[in-house]
Design an enzyme around this catalytic site. Structure first.
Site, PDB file in Angstrom:
ATOM      1  N   ASP A   9      -5.681   6.130   2.006  1.00  0.00           N
ATOM      2  CA  ASP A   9      -4.221   6.588   2.301  1.00  0.00           C
ATOM      3  C   ASP A   9      -3.483   6.924   1.658  1.00  0.00           C
ATOM      4  O   ASP A   9      -2.894   7.803   1.245  1.00  0.00           O
ATOM      5  CB  ASP A   9      -3.503   5.279   2.118  1.00  0.00           C
ATOM      6  CG  ASP A   9      -3.510   4.189   3.714  1.00  0.00           C
ATOM      7  OD1 ASP A   9      -4.633   4.736   4.306  1.00  0.00           O
ATOM      8  OD2 ASP A   9      -2.886   3.438   2.728  1.00  0.00           O
ATOM      9  N   LYS A 106      -5.200   2.234  10.722  1.00  0.00           N
ATOM     10  CA  LYS A 106      -4.671   0.751  10.443  1.00  0.00           C
ATOM     11  C   LYS A 106      -3.147   0.908  10.361  1.00  0.00           C
ATOM     12  O   LYS A 106      -2.417   1.536  10.182  1.00  0.00           O
ATOM     13  CB  LYS A 106      -5.075   0.174   9.006  1.00  0.00           C
ATOM     14  CG  LYS A 106      -4.638   0.954   7.632  1.00  0.00           C
ATOM     15  CD  LYS A 106      -6.110   0.370   6.968  1.00  0.00           C
ATOM     16  CE  LYS A 106      -5.539   1.478   5.407  1.00  0.00           C
ATOM     17  NZ  LYS A 106      -3.938   1.004   5.046  1.00  0.00           N
ATOM     18  N   CYS A 151      -2.542  -1.023  -1.095  1.00  0.00           N
ATOM     19  CA  CYS A 151      -3.773  -0.852  -0.130  1.00  0.00           C
ATOM     20  C   CYS A 151      -5.300  -1.028  -0.759  1.00  0.00           C
ATOM     21  O   CYS A 151      -6.584  -1.911  -0.061  1.00  0.00           O
ATOM     22  CB  CYS A 151      -3.452   0.400   0.858  1.00  0.00           C
ATOM     23  SG  CYS A 151      -2.432  -0.479   2.261  1.00  0.00           S
TER      24      CYS A 151
HETATM   25  C1  VGL Z   1       0.710   1.109   1.938  1.00  0.00           C
HETATM   26  C2  VGL Z   1       2.751   0.580   1.940  1.00  0.00           C
HETATM   27  C3  VGL Z   1       2.844   0.241   2.937  1.00  0.00           C
HETATM   28  C4  VGL Z   1      -0.285   1.516   0.653  1.00  0.00           C
HETATM   29  C5  VGL Z   1       0.961   1.213   3.317  1.00  0.00           C
HETATM   30  O1  VGL Z   1      -0.788   2.109   1.629  1.00  0.00           O
HETATM   31  O2  VGL Z   1      -0.448   1.247   0.083  1.00  0.00           O
HETATM   32  N1  VGL Z   1       1.494   0.448   1.326  1.00  0.00           N
HETATM   33  N2  VGL Z   1       1.880   1.051   3.302  1.00  0.00           N
END
Ligand code: VGL
Ligand code: ZN
Length: 197
Positions: A9, A106, A151
């Protein structure tokens, strides 16, 4: 026996200026790029929510970002709107190398969030990554990216439970760290047998 780098991410919304900015999120981009060539495979994940996703506080009248709510699959932190499919916020950081082998998206089902690269937050809906890794005979994983306490943590713990040999390069991760979540995540990862360095 192959070794994959999984880059979690590293997207604009998790970097300074983004909707759910992780402090220092952009600092890890250049050093992640620099280690990519040392792996047999490079896999990137991308948080990829439809507008109005159920993990957004804006979808829950009366709720504010960072509050908790109960979902059918358990407790869920409510987030600012982030990583909406096709937006600039959902795009990878512009300097991140994206010439890896696989991009796994995702969080694209409206009713369920997905922190982990392996299973959604019901802990049973698979993303398909396990099958991909097994088919390529990848047994060792190094994880880097954002955010350490969400994540990266959920992905690392799931990977260890699935039997992969997992290392998290904490120097190439950054955390949201709400109410001790970083410490709790490090504890959870160690307990699951993840190596932290
Ligand atoms: C994430 C919160 C919401 C992450 C993704 O990538 O850690 N955190 N969506
Ligand atoms: Zn998300």
């Amino acid at each position: 026996m192959s070794h994959a780098l999984i880059v979690i991410d590293v997207q604009n919304d998790f970097c300074p200026g983004g909707a759910l900015a992780v402090p220092g999120g952009d600092e890890i981009v250049a050093p992640i790029n620099a280690i990519m060539d040392g792996f047999d495979a490079v896999i990137l994940t991308q948080d990829w929510h439809p507008a109005g996703h159920s993990s957004f506080a804006s979808a829950h009248p009366g709720k504010a970002p960072f509050e908790l709510t109960e979902m059918p699959y358990g407790s869920q932190v409510l987030w600012p709107d982030h990583c909406v499919q096709g937006t600039k916020g959902a795009a990878f950081h512009p300097d991140l190398r994206t010439d890896g082998d696989l991009i796994i998206r995702k969080g694209f089902r409206s009713a369920i969030d997905s922190y982990s690269a392996f299973f959604e937050n019901d802990q049973s809906t698979p993303t398909g990554l396990k099958g991909y890794l097994e088919t390529r005979e990848i047994t060792q994983l190094t994880l880097v990216g954002l955010a350490t306490d969400f994540c990266v943590n959920f992905s690392a713990v799931d990977a260890a439970r699935l039997g992969f040999d997992v290392t998290v390069r904490t120097d190439l991760c950054r955390a949201i760290d709400m109410e001790g979540s970083l410490r709790a995540a490090e504890e959870a990862m160690r307990t699951a047998g993840v190596k932290l360095n």
